[in-house]
Design a protein around this motif. Structure first.
Motif, PDB file in Angstrom:
ATOM      1  N   THR B 126       0.862  -1.180   0.000  1.00 53.68           N
ATOM      2  CA  THR B 126       0.000   0.000   0.000  1.00 53.68           C
ATOM      3  C   THR B 126       0.898   1.229   0.000  1.00 53.68           C
ATOM      4  O   THR B 126       2.121   1.095   0.058  1.00 53.68           O
ATOM      5  N   THR B 127       0.315   2.421  -0.016  1.00 54.73           N
ATOM      6  CA  THR B 127       1.181   3.601   0.035  1.00 54.73           C
ATOM      7  C   THR B 127       1.985   3.603   1.345  1.00 54.73           C
ATOM      8  O   THR B 127       3.166   3.907   1.349  1.00 54.73           O
ATOM      9  N   GLN B 128       1.326   3.221   2.445  1.00 56.98           N
ATOM     10  CA  GLN B 128       2.044   3.203   3.716  1.00 56.98           C
ATOM     11  C   GLN B 128       3.093   2.093   3.764  1.00 56.98           C
ATOM     12  O   GLN B 128       4.236   2.304   4.152  1.00 56.98           O
ATOM     13  N   GLY B 129       2.681   0.900   3.341  1.00 60.24           N
ATOM     14  CA  GLY B 129       3.583  -0.250   3.388  1.00 60.24           C
ATOM     15  C   GLY B 129       4.804  -0.065   2.510  1.00 60.24           C
ATOM     16  O   GLY B 129       5.928  -0.403   2.894  1.00 60.24           O
ATOM     17  N   ARG B 130       4.601   0.490   1.330  1.00 61.05           N
ATOM     18  CA  ARG B 130       5.745   0.678   0.426  1.00 61.05           C
ATOM     19  C   ARG B 130       6.672   1.773   0.916  1.00 61.05           C
ATOM     20  O   ARG B 130       7.891   1.692   0.782  1.00 61.05           O
ATOM     21  N   ASP B 131       6.093   2.825   1.464  1.00 60.52           N
ATOM     22  CA  ASP B 131       6.870   3.931   2.005  1.00 60.52           C
ATOM     23  C   ASP B 131       7.786   3.401   3.114  1.00 60.52           C
ATOM     24  O   ASP B 131       8.973   3.703   3.163  1.00 60.52           O
ATOM     25  N   LEU B 132       7.205   2.566   3.982  1.00 62.68           N
ATOM     26  CA  LEU B 132       7.954   2.039   5.117  1.00 62.68           C
ATOM     27  C   LEU B 132       8.952   0.966   4.680  1.00 62.68           C
ATOM     28  O   LEU B 132      10.108   0.964   5.109  1.00 62.68           O
ATOM     29  N   ALA B 133       8.513   0.047   3.816  1.00 65.14           N
ATOM     30  CA  ALA B 133       9.351  -1.091   3.441  1.00 65.14           C
ATOM     31  C   ALA B 133      10.664  -0.630   2.801  1.00 65.14           C
ATOM     32  O   ALA B 133      11.742  -1.104   3.165  1.00 65.14           O
ATOM     33  N   GLY B 134      10.568   0.306   1.866  1.00 62.44           N
ATOM     34  CA  GLY B 134      11.776   0.769   1.178  1.00 62.44           C
ATOM     35  C   GLY B 134      12.753   1.423   2.146  1.00 62.44           C
ATOM     36  O   GLY B 134      13.970   1.235   2.045  1.00 62.44           O
TER      37      GLY B 134
END
Ligand SMILES: Cc1cc2nc3c(=O)[nH]c(=O)nc-3n(C[C@H](O)[C@H](O)[C@H](O)COP(=O)(O)OP(=O)(O)OC[C@H]3O[C@@H](n4cnc5c(N)ncnc54)[C@H](O)[C@@H]3O)c2cc1C
Ligand SMILES: Nc1ncnc2c1ncn2[C@@H]1O[C@H](COP(=O)(O)O)[C@@H](O)[C@H]1O
Lengths: 287, 376
Positions: B126-134
């Motif tokens: 998601t936007t949150q998950g991708r922001d955090l994962a990277g």
């Protein structure tokens, strides 16, 4: 003010073909384009340039042919372009890509301090959306992803206010420069190249940087610096049963036969459909 | 892995990489529990379902990782984390974590990972998950595979096998990380099935006190403007979808898709070329770079079934394709093949469905009437 925009040259995926026998990607003759998402980033930088007279440097890590993409960016109005190219950089995953780009941005910053760094939301070939966050972490800058609008930009007081797409809504964030901004698609439209910029783009010297120019640690670049590796490439599995071909002499006959078969094979479907339509009827259809 | 993919058109032998000794202490499967304004994103539950499977294959524990502000609202989520199949839930509460922000959540997650050392960390794409994962992956200098559509364990070396489509339209690739830990991956909403919920299932809660300081967090949240839900297409959760592709040929024909959709009360979907042609809104794209859907019925009109489209819709219960070409790749995984021209078959289907539904309604009304009469 000095803005960097990271762009990537990608194969025009609409035109990629897969070899029918060997199942390999046929790259020969596939035209390349600037990653479409990166154009939203470039246009946003150009708008800031229009208002503040900022300088824009575009960068890409890629093969020598990527020069063409950089020249295109110059024709849209970017001031400078850097091609980061070295054979040791190839085979990079996102971790190694962000290492090289961050190293290049550091070198650029040392020459002419950077206030803002733009990337696209994601590439259409890698599709990961990881390189932007990777650059921000490596540089220790604030990260603002999925930005749909820059509300305020105040280079003198080093602050920026943006609207960011979040799950279920828009976050309004106030942050500090230098920041890494990944732009959302659809936020603007890339301008047409003007004649003077087109002439300049054709003649201008590009900077070419290799491992020495960015003082690269060779254990962190290319395949060596990439923890993720492709273990296998395969075609998608066909299901055990192939699709049932619905027979019929006319479109009407096919349609009738299909609905019969569908409601027989999935006995709950007809009732579910009726119930769904009843509910919609109560709410009013929203199409 | 943008460039790694470039070099990987042919099957490659399993790369020779050895996991350094110091990484062998990493144990357990973690799922990041994403929430915004008190609402847990369903992708977190979907990932717990898959995470359970992976943890069982490895013989390790499955944990949910929950970060948030102070208060009972966040703590209450731990019961749900247990109900969706975890063994334990790491809970980190701090006023600084009240709203999602990249810097504070990255600090929190990296501290948790360094303290408890999971071997696998999964997040929603998601936007949150991708922001955090990277950000977390780069901070930890570990590998991250984005937007996976399949996850599995290689029993020979316990490594995570992450599969995703590779560009080219018809190939999938499996990506491994044999050099660093944790192994990280993001997965789209609706790709993995929703696991059964067992409210009686308890999860151990491990509270972790994070040392965070608001004055060190540079970015401040000024406002949150919630989306007006009603006017956004809710493709991922739609039960009925009619999608159109390049085979429709022109915008007028795309209307035929909308008409059938209206009759069925279905959402309109589209392939990427149809979106690029401007026939449908980007919100309506189904596939790898669009939405993943799991409807009861998916009708694909003039869509070839390229792998990037397929991964977005193959979780549908019933799939029907309308195509001139009986050899279209769609028919390798669809249930029904309607061979013919969309311009003829779509209107025919529309009429036939309308008639069928009208009949069913009349029958239902009659049945009710009879039942009523019977009661009198
Ligand atoms: C990184 C990447 C991400 C991508 N992400 C997505 C994604 O999210 N979603 C997506 O959909 N695609 C995506 N694609 C594109 C994907 O590879 C395909 O190109 C695309 O799905 C094809 O769309 P299509 O089936 O509409 O068009 P085509 O492949 O051109 O197929 C059209 C079909 O219509 C049939 N047809 C033509 N005329 C008629 C007629 N009159 N009546 C009936 N049938 C007819 C043809 O036989 C054909 O099968 C992505 C590609 C890449 C590289
Ligand atoms: N090789 C590259 N050179 C320059 N910029 C890149 C490169 N790869 C990715 N980027 C930037 O990072 C963004 C996200 O890419 P990705 O993580 O591959 O989806 C892109 O939109 C580009 O702005």
């Amino acid at each position: 003010m000095h803005i960097a925009v990271c762009i990537k040259q990608v194969p025009d995926s609409a035109q990629i073909r897969v070899h029918p026998v060997t199942n390999t990607i046929m790259r020969q003759g596939v035209p390349t384009i600037i990653n479409p998402y990166d154009l939203f980033a470039l246009e946003e930088a150009l708008r800031i340039k229009d208002e503040t007279g900022a300088r824009i440097t575009v960068l890409t890590m890629g093969p020598p042919q990527a020069e063409e993409a950089l020249r295109k960016c110059l024709s849209f109005g970017a001031d400078d372009a850097i091609l980061i190219t070295d054979k040791v950089f190839s085979g990079a995953d996102t971790l190694a890509t962000s290492y090289v780009l961050a190293a290049a941005l550091k070198a650029l910053d040392a020459q002419d301090p950077l206030d803002l760094i733009f990337t696209g939301k994601q590439t259409i070939d890698g599709d990961t959306a990881q390189v932007g966050p990777g650059i921000a972490i490596r540089l220790g800058h604030q990260l603002l992803t999925y930005v749909s609008k820059i509300r305020e930009l105040d280079p003198a007081n080093r602050h920026i206010v943006v609207e960011r797409r979040a799950e279920g809504g828009v976050q309004v964030l106030r942050s500090a420069l230098p920041a890494v901004v990944t732009m959302l698609e659809g936020t603007n439209e890339i301008r047409f190249a003007g004649m003077p910029d087109m002439f300049r783009a054709a003649r201008q010297e590009l900077k070419r940087w290799n491992r020495d120019d960015i003082a690269a640690d060779l254990t962190q670049v290319g395949l060596k610096g990439s923890p993720t590796v492709v273990a296998q490439v395969f075609g998608p599995k066909p299901k055990a049963i192939k699709a049932l071909r619905i027979e019929g002499d006319t479109p009407e006959a096919i349609a009738e036969a299909f609905i019969d078969k569908l409601f027989t094979d999935f006995p709950q479907l007809e009732a579910a459909l009726l119930e769904h339509l009843d509910q919609l009827g109560q709410q009013g259809v929203t199409q | 892995m943008s460039d790694a993919l470039d070099t990987a058109a042919k099957p490659i032998k399993k790369p020779k990489r050895v996991l350094p000794e110091r990484f062998k202490s990493y144990k357990g499967v973690w799922v990041f529990i994403e929430h915004e304004h008190g609402h847990v994103h369903p992708v977190s539950w979907e990932l717990l379902g898959k995470g359970r499977e992976l943890a069982d294959k490895l013989g390790v524990e499955l944990a949910g990782v929950l970060m948030g502000g102070d208060g009972d609202e966040i703590r209450a989520i731990t019961a749900e984390v247990g109900a969706h199949g975890t063994d334990l839930c790491y809970l980190a509460q701090h006023p600084v974590l009240h709203d999602y922000r990249n810097q504070s959540y990255t600090l929190g997650m990296t501290e948790l990972v360094n303290t408890y050392q999971p071997e696998i960390l999964l997040l929603g794409a998601t936007t949150q998950g991708r922001d955090l994962a990277g950000s977390v992956a780069t901070t930890l200098l570990t590998g991250l595979t984005a937007d996976c559509t399949g996850l599995d364990i290689d029993p020979s070396d316990r490594s995570l096998l992450s599969s995703r489509p590779t560009f080219g339209g018809s190939l999938m690739c499996t990506i491994v990380n044999l050099a660093t830990r944790p192994q990280m991956a993001t997965v789209r909403p609706r790709v993995m099935p929703m696991p059964a919920r067992d409210p009686a299932r308890p999860a151990r809660v491990v509270e972790h006190a994070l040392q965070l300081d608001e004055s060190a967090i540079v970015t401040k949240v000024l406002d949150f403007i919630p989306d007006a839900r009603a006017d956004k297409p809710q493709l991922p959760f739609a039960d009925f979808i009619v999608s159109g592709g390049r085979g429709l040929g022109k915008p007028e024909n795309f209307q035929l898709v909308a008409e059938l959709a209206r009759t069925l009360g279905a959402e309109v979907g589209a392939s990427r070329p149809a979106v690029h042609a401007g026939w449908a809104d980007a919100e309506r794209q189904v596939g790898q770079s669009g939405k993943t859907v799991r409807p009861k019925l998916y009708i694909a009109a003039g869509i070839s079934g390229a792998v990037q489209h397929r991964v977005g819709m193959e979780g549908a219960d019933a799939i029907a394709g309308i195509n001139l070409d009986p050899g279209a790749p769609l028919f390798d995984f669809a249930n029904y093949a309607l061979i013919g021209n969309v311009t003829e078959l779509l209107p025919a289907l529309d009429k036939a469905f309308a008639r069928r539904l009208a009949t069913a309604r009349t029958q239902r009304a009659q049945a009710h009437e009879e039942a009523d009469r019977g009661e009198v």
